[in-house]
Write an enzyme that holds these catalytic residues in place. Structure first.
Site, PDB file in Angstrom:
ATOM      1  N   ASP A 192      18.120  27.546 -33.363  1.00 21.92           N
ATOM      2  CA  ASP A 192      19.124  28.433 -32.798  1.00 21.92           C
ATOM      3  C   ASP A 192      20.044  28.724 -33.954  1.00 21.92           C
ATOM      4  O   ASP A 192      20.457  27.821 -34.694  1.00 21.92           O
ATOM      5  CB  ASP A 192      19.874  27.821 -31.617  1.00 21.92           C
ATOM      6  CG  ASP A 192      20.598  28.913 -30.822  1.00 21.92           C
ATOM      7  OD1 ASP A 192      20.097  30.059 -30.811  1.00 21.92           O
ATOM      8  OD2 ASP A 192      21.652  28.649 -30.250  1.00 21.92           O
ATOM      9  N   SER A 193      20.285  29.981 -34.152  1.00 26.46           N
ATOM     10  CA  SER A 193      21.079  30.357 -35.305  1.00 26.46           C
ATOM     11  C   SER A 193      21.913  31.558 -34.941  1.00 26.46           C
ATOM     12  O   SER A 193      21.653  32.235 -33.950  1.00 26.46           O
ATOM     13  CB  SER A 193      20.167  30.678 -36.491  1.00 26.46           C
ATOM     14  OG  SER A 193      19.152  31.564 -36.105  1.00 26.46           O
ATOM     15  N   ASN A 211      10.465  35.899 -31.534  1.00 22.21           N
ATOM     16  CA  ASN A 211      11.061  36.807 -32.521  1.00 22.21           C
ATOM     17  C   ASN A 211      10.143  36.862 -33.751  1.00 22.21           C
ATOM     18  O   ASN A 211      10.045  35.892 -34.493  1.00 22.21           O
ATOM     19  CB  ASN A 211      12.459  36.280 -32.891  1.00 22.21           C
ATOM     20  CG  ASN A 211      13.160  37.151 -33.922  1.00 22.21           C
ATOM     21  OD1 ASN A 211      12.554  37.634 -34.870  1.00 22.21           O
ATOM     22  ND2 ASN A 211      14.447  37.329 -33.735  1.00 22.21           N
ATOM     23  N   THR A 226       9.697  30.483 -30.518  1.00 23.66           N
ATOM     24  CA  THR A 226      10.367  31.777 -30.567  1.00 23.66           C
ATOM     25  C   THR A 226       9.329  32.886 -30.429  1.00 23.66           C
ATOM     26  O   THR A 226       8.176  32.710 -30.825  1.00 23.66           O
ATOM     27  CB  THR A 226      11.147  31.977 -31.885  1.00 23.66           C
ATOM     28  OG1 THR A 226      11.816  33.248 -31.855  1.00 23.66           O
ATOM     29  CG2 THR A 226      10.235  31.944 -33.102  1.00 23.66           C
ATOM     30  N   ASP A 273      21.602  40.954 -41.003  1.00 22.37           N
ATOM     31  CA  ASP A 273      21.375  40.977 -42.457  1.00 22.37           C
ATOM     32  C   ASP A 273      21.959  42.207 -43.169  1.00 22.37           C
ATOM     33  O   ASP A 273      22.516  42.081 -44.258  1.00 22.37           O
ATOM     34  CB  ASP A 273      19.869  40.878 -42.773  1.00 22.37           C
ATOM     35  CG  ASP A 273      19.311  39.482 -42.504  1.00 22.37           C
ATOM     36  OD1 ASP A 273      20.094  38.573 -42.167  1.00 22.37           O
ATOM     37  OD2 ASP A 273      18.079  39.299 -42.631  1.00 22.37           O
TER      38      ASP A 273
END
Length: 199
Positions: free
Chosen positions: A73-74, A13, A11, A159
């Site tokens: 993957d979320s 990110n 990732t 979030d």
């Protein structure tokens, strides 16, 4: 256990990299983002499940770099939206949408949905691949409710609008240490580490 202490996170990110680094630090693993390897390709997430995307990313990166790789993957599944945004969570408001644009789109879509029907969960699938080995998969989830307005400045993604009834706050209001104990990613990683130990 790992033959090499270095594991590549598939990732770019930085929010995820920091989270994984904190979660894996107790094991003494060196967590490296795929960003550290400029030649590594951008893996297209075109699977229709979290598992398909996680496996594709981990296998591609592990194969190219010859190192163990973890990919996740979320995303967010909202019951009133039949599980959307799901695998499209990161690009819900468009291919290069910001976190805020994504959750603003979500709040617009849920505008007329009553509070008791705003149930949702974060779901995470992790794939761990060592060169030449079949992937190990693990899942985690965290149940909550979508608020009408954001609250909190920690975390990333959805979030600020994801409320945890048992904590009486949003995911973005939790200190990082607390989030790392209860998040979908923490649950998935805990399950993955169990499987790695068994292997």
């Amino acid at each position: 256990m790992l033959e090499q202490k270095r594991v590549v996170l598939a990732t770019r990110n930085q929010g995820k990299v920091k989270e994984f680094d904190r979660l894996l630090a107790p094991l003494g693993w060196e967590v490296v983002s795929v960003s550290a390897y400029p030649d590594a390709p951008e893996v297209i997430e075109d699977g229709d499940t979290f598992a398909a995307n996680a496996i594709k990313k981990a296998q591609t990166i592990s194969q190219i770099l010859g190192l163990p790789a973890i990919a996740d993957d979320s995303g967010l599944e909202v019951d009133a939206l039949d599980g959307r945004p799901g695998v499209y969570s990161a690009r819900y408001a468009g291919e290069h949408a910001t976190d805020e644009e994504n959750w603003q789109k979500l709040l617009r879509e849920l505008e007329k949905v009553p509070n008791e029907k705003r149930t949702a969960r974060f779901r995470c699938t992790l794939a761990f691949v060592q060169p030449g080995q079949p992937p190990l998969l693990a899942e985690g989830k965290c149940e909550g409710v979508i608020l009408r307005e954001p609250a909190g400045t920690n975390g990333f993604g959805y979030d600020p609008v994801f409320f945890l009834p048992q904590r009486l706050c949003t995911m973005a209001q939790l200190p990082p240490e607390e989030k790392n104990r209860i998040s979908h990613r923490a649950m998935a990683l805990h399950n993955l580490l169990e499987k790695i130990r068994e292997v």
